[in-house]
Design a protein around this motif. Sequence first.
Motif, mmCIF file in Angstrom:
data_model
loop_
_atom_site.group_PDB
_atom_site.id
_atom_site.type_symbol
_atom_site.label_atom_id
_atom_site.label_comp_id
_atom_site.label_asym_id
_atom_site.label_seq_id
_atom_site.Cartn_x
_atom_site.Cartn_y
_atom_site.Cartn_z
ATOM 1 N N THR A 112 -2.419 -5.622 -5.549
ATOM 2 C CA THR A 112 -3.355 -6.113 -4.520
ATOM 3 C C THR A 112 -2.869 -7.383 -3.819
ATOM 4 N N ALA A 113 -1.755 -7.957 -4.274
ATOM 5 C CA ALA A 113 -1.294 -9.210 -3.649
ATOM 6 C C ALA A 113 -0.992 -8.948 -2.172
ATOM 7 N N GLY A 114 -1.651 -9.688 -1.293
ATOM 8 C CA GLY A 114 -1.426 -9.540 0.144
ATOM 9 C C GLY A 114 -2.240 -8.420 0.771
ATOM 10 N N VAL A 115 -3.099 -7.767 -0.011
ATOM 11 C CA VAL A 115 -3.894 -6.645 0.508
ATOM 12 C C VAL A 115 -5.313 -7.134 0.810
ATOM 13 N N HIS A 116 -5.876 -6.675 1.932
ATOM 14 C CA HIS A 116 -7.213 -7.105 2.344
ATOM 15 C C HIS A 116 -8.264 -6.711 1.286
ATOM 16 N N PRO A 117 -9.254 -7.594 1.027
ATOM 17 C CA PRO A 117 -10.259 -7.312 -0.015
ATOM 18 C C PRO A 117 -10.950 -5.954 0.138
ATOM 19 N N ASN A 118 -11.238 -5.520 1.372
ATOM 20 C CA ASN A 118 -11.888 -4.211 1.545
ATOM 21 C C ASN A 118 -11.029 -3.090 0.970
ATOM 22 N N LEU A 119 -9.726 -3.237 1.180
ATOM 23 C CA LEU A 119 -8.817 -2.200 0.707
ATOM 24 C C LEU A 119 -8.625 -2.236 -0.799
ATOM 25 N N ARG A 120 -8.859 -3.419 -1.389
ATOM 26 C CA ARG A 120 -8.757 -3.496 -2.853
ATOM 27 C C ARG A 120 -9.808 -2.590 -3.482
ATOM 28 N N ALA A 121 -11.027 -2.607 -2.914
ATOM 29 C CA ALA A 121 -12.096 -1.753 -3.447
ATOM 30 C C ALA A 121 -11.714 -0.282 -3.276
ATOM 31 N N ASP A 122 -11.124 0.050 -2.111
ATOM 32 C CA ASP A 122 -10.673 1.432 -1.893
ATOM 33 C C ASP A 122 -9.611 1.808 -2.930
ATOM 34 N N MET A 123 -8.730 0.842 -3.222
ATOM 35 C CA MET A 123 -7.643 1.135 -4.160
ATOM 36 C C MET A 123 -8.208 1.441 -5.545
ATOM 37 N N VAL A 124 -9.255 0.715 -5.934
ATOM 38 C CA VAL A 124 -9.906 0.987 -7.224
ATOM 39 C C VAL A 124 -10.393 2.433 -7.252
ATOM 40 N N THR A 125 -11.062 2.847 -6.172
ATOM 41 C CA THR A 125 -11.606 4.213 -6.105
ATOM 42 C C THR A 125 -10.484 5.251 -6.188
ATOM 43 N N LEU B 220 0.832 -1.207 0.000
ATOM 44 C CA LEU B 220 0.000 0.000 0.000
ATOM 45 C C LEU B 220 0.868 1.259 0.000
ATOM 46 N N LEU B 221 1.918 1.242 0.820
ATOM 47 C CA LEU B 221 2.801 2.409 0.898
ATOM 48 C C LEU B 221 3.503 2.635 -0.442
ATOM 49 N N SER B 222 3.876 1.557 -1.119
ATOM 50 C CA SER B 222 4.572 1.745 -2.401
ATOM 51 C C SER B 222 3.635 2.354 -3.445
ATOM 52 N N VAL B 223 2.350 1.962 -3.425
ATOM 53 C CA VAL B 223 1.394 2.547 -4.375
ATOM 54 C C VAL B 223 1.148 4.017 -4.017
ATOM 55 N N ALA B 224 0.964 4.286 -2.708
ATOM 56 C CA ALA B 224 0.731 5.670 -2.269
ATOM 57 C C ALA B 224 1.924 6.556 -2.638
ATOM 58 N N THR B 225 3.140 6.046 -2.431
ATOM 59 C CA THR B 225 4.353 6.825 -2.721
ATOM 60 C C THR B 225 4.460 7.108 -4.218
ATOM 61 N N ALA B 226 4.109 6.105 -5.023
ATOM 62 C CA ALA B 226 4.154 6.303 -6.484
ATOM 63 C C ALA B 226 3.148 7.371 -6.902
ATOM 64 N N LEU B 227 1.963 7.350 -6.314
ATOM 65 C CA LEU B 227 0.948 8.360 -6.648
ATOM 66 C C LEU B 227 1.402 9.751 -6.229
ATOM 67 N N ARG B 228 2.061 9.808 -5.095
ATOM 68 C CA ARG B 228 2.546 11.066 -4.517
ATOM 69 C C ARG B 228 3.565 11.756 -5.430
ATOM 70 N N SER B 229 4.237 10.954 -6.271
ATOM 71 C CA SER B 229 5.264 11.539 -7.138
ATOM 72 C C SER B 229 4.670 12.140 -8.412
ATOM 73 N N LYS B 230 3.335 12.175 -8.479
ATOM 74 C CA LYS B 230 2.611 12.801 -9.596
ATOM 75 C C LYS B 230 3.057 12.245 -10.955
ATOM 76 N N PRO B 231 2.898 10.933 -11.151
ATOM 77 C CA PRO B 231 3.328 10.340 -12.423
ATOM 78 C C PRO B 231 2.380 10.682 -13.565
ATOM 79 N N LYS B 232 2.929 10.635 -14.792
ATOM 80 C CA LYS B 232 2.050 10.661 -15.974
ATOM 81 C C LYS B 232 1.580 9.248 -16.246
ATOM 82 N N LEU B 233 2.491 8.306 -16.051
ATOM 83 C CA LEU B 233 2.168 6.888 -16.234
ATOM 84 C C LEU B 233 2.637 6.124 -15.005
#
Length: 252
Positions: A171-184, A151-164
């Motif tokens: 989602t590997a190892g991430v709780h199903p509830n959080l997978r839905a949050d990640m989609v949003t 989760l932290l690696s995805v958040a950090t990548a988003l924080r760097s304002k990528p174009k791609l």
Amino acid sequence: MAGNLLELKDVSKAFGAHKVLDRISFGLSAGEIVGLLGPNGSGKSTALNVISGFLPSDGGEIRLEGDNITNVSAQRITGHGLVRTFQLPSMPHRMTVREVLQAGASGNASLASMLKPFRFDDELDELLESFRLTHVADLPASALSGGQKKLLSVATALRSKPKLLCLDEPTAGVHPNLRADMVTILKRYRDKGVAILVVEHDMLFIRELCSRCVVLDRGEIIADCAPRELEDNARVVEAYLGKAVEKGKVAL
Ligand SMILES: Nc1ncnc2c1ncn2[C@@H]1O[C@H](COP(=O)(O)OP(=O)(O)OP(=O)(O)O)[C@@H](O)[C@H]1O
């Protein structure tokens, strides 16, 4: 070729005699979310590694916003706005979760960026909250669980304002509830124009997130279609199950 943000043309990669990518071509537009799918060992991570400069290709061309980034260093590609995460993210021992996320704001975790005074702003707190990391924000990042590191690696990548943003099994190892949050969360960034290329085995996640899927099998692209079209695609079904299967009988 579809897509004008990222374009791959006839990209190949072999390890010795083992051809892992065989002249693959596909593209991605700004604000598009594409799933890169395929059975184990089909070449998905290798494709991400080649695109992001972590592995040299053996042939073909990769362009990002029209610039040729084939075999350019990973650091320079990150500078162009292509940021990636890894299947098994490693975290620094001496930085807290909050500091790792802050370092992501510069697009990389270089020494210079880490020595800048930290700017703790609203976005940082929002990301901590969205990824349910607020309660561990001041712990060493290396002390997080496997799922929390993801989760932290995805958040950090988003924080760097990528174009791609290229995500390897987010989602590997991430709780199903959080997978839905990640989609949003990822769709929110897509709506701001961020393109996402995601390698993932969780088909529910893929269906909810992606508008298109590129499917690899033994290094070749066997489908480039909407997620809903996958289970009617005989080549895709056969690649996953290893034999010809009657159409419509398999839920991918
Ligand atoms: N550094 C390497 N040296 C030799 N072979 C490699 C190397 N990296 C990957 N391979 C091989 O390339 C093939 C594709 O691997 P890759 O990791 O790209 O597959 P994948 O589709 O991401 O698989 P999975 O879904 O299991 O993660 C595999 O057969 C793998 O053993």
